[in-house]
Write an enzyme that holds these catalytic residues in place. Sequence first.
Site, mmCIF file in Angstrom:
data_model
loop_
_atom_site.group_PDB
_atom_site.id
_atom_site.type_symbol
_atom_site.label_atom_id
_atom_site.label_comp_id
_atom_site.label_asym_id
_atom_site.label_seq_id
_atom_site.Cartn_x
_atom_site.Cartn_y
_atom_site.Cartn_z
ATOM 1 N N LYS A 254 -9.316 -108.330 36.904
ATOM 2 C CA LYS A 254 -11.286 -109.911 37.483
ATOM 3 C C LYS A 254 -10.773 -111.127 36.118
ATOM 4 O O LYS A 254 -10.413 -111.876 36.582
ATOM 5 C CB LYS A 254 -11.868 -109.316 37.968
ATOM 6 C CG LYS A 254 -12.374 -108.437 38.978
ATOM 7 C CD LYS A 254 -13.726 -108.064 39.439
ATOM 8 C CE LYS A 254 -13.471 -107.239 40.646
ATOM 9 N NZ LYS A 254 -14.780 -106.302 40.235
ATOM 10 N N GLN B 2 -20.766 -105.083 37.446
ATOM 11 C CA GLN B 2 -19.209 -104.528 37.949
ATOM 12 C C GLN B 2 -20.721 -103.542 38.744
ATOM 13 O O GLN B 2 -21.321 -102.637 37.676
ATOM 14 C CB GLN B 2 -18.833 -103.874 36.958
ATOM 15 C CG GLN B 2 -17.248 -103.055 38.039
ATOM 16 C CD GLN B 2 -17.461 -103.649 38.668
ATOM 17 O OE1 GLN B 2 -16.430 -104.872 38.764
ATOM 18 N NE2 GLN B 2 -16.436 -102.856 39.588
ATOM 19 N N ASP C 87 -21.297 -112.383 44.599
ATOM 20 C CA ASP C 87 -21.679 -111.712 45.442
ATOM 21 C C ASP C 87 -22.352 -111.364 46.435
ATOM 22 O O ASP C 87 -22.674 -110.443 47.149
ATOM 23 C CB ASP C 87 -20.831 -109.800 44.782
ATOM 24 C CG ASP C 87 -20.150 -108.904 45.390
ATOM 25 O OD1 ASP C 87 -19.316 -109.330 46.340
ATOM 26 O OD2 ASP C 87 -19.639 -108.276 44.957
#
Length: 276
Positions: free
Chosen positions: A47, A91, A114
């Site tokens: 990422k 994460q 997200d």
Amino acid sequence: MILNGRALSEQILQDLTIKLSLMNRKPGLAVVLVGEDSASKVYVGSKLKTCERLGIHSQAVLLPTGTTQANLESILIELNQNSAIDAILVQLPLPKHFNSREVLQKISAKKDVDGLSYESLGRLVTGDHQWAACTPSGVIALLQANQISLKGKHAVVVGRSNIVGRPMALLLEKENATVTICHSHTENLSNYTSRADLVVLAAGQAQYFTAEYFSSEAVVIDVGIHRLSDGTLCGDLHPSAFDKVKAYSPVPGGVGPLTIAFLMKNTYLLAKLNGK
Ligand code: NAD
């Protein structure tokens, strides 16, 4: 047919590069990783590398396993206030001593890249969202890029996590598919998958879904990622199904690169929404 996620991801990243070059200020993405999980470290590494390639400002917040809930939450609150940061990603999975649900609610809905806060999930349920979880968004893009029509089709999603299965089902329903969600308590799972036009596998069971689970007309999207003992990567789909189904997304090279592309795309979108 193989549904090539890597090629589509490259196309999305190239389009984004042009859009980013027209911005006054770089969008900023913070990625928070707690602990030493080796797979998570690899995901975070790719990422950050993609941010660097695109010229997105990135901030990696790497915390030891022993970090407390209060400490992590206060770091997220600081990131919410940091004007260089438009998007925040924690994460997952977090080490077991964290209440992940509570942690995710500390991310400002405006920076929730997200889409895992209650506000983001609520917006997705009501269809009032401007972005959604990166992985399911990538799956929809892969289907659209391959002209796979969803309208009126029967889609089965295997898995009901908040990060993949649930938002996936909502996005498919928004595309006018008729959606069935299956999970670890579903009886006679193959009764559902074998009659589906589209099956999204997000069970997290390495090579579990053999050819018998599908019809020869099925399109299968494999979200699962696993490392086998010989070091190779595989998905939830068993190789016996590759030649049977009409189309499938491979692992690696399917959904994985699209998750990263949508992380970048959502970061850009959040920066635009935040007035950059
Ligand atoms: P999770 O463990 O949170 O959820 C798994 C879901 O699958 C659960 O709802 C469970 O009920 C269901 N399930 C488990 N075994 C089953 C079975 N035998 N039959 C039917 N249902 C079953 O996992 P997750 O976070 O949703 O991730 C799922 C998989 O996707 C994992 O392999 C993960 O590594 C992968 N993943 C990939 C990407 C990507 O970018 N490609 C992104 C996120 C997750």
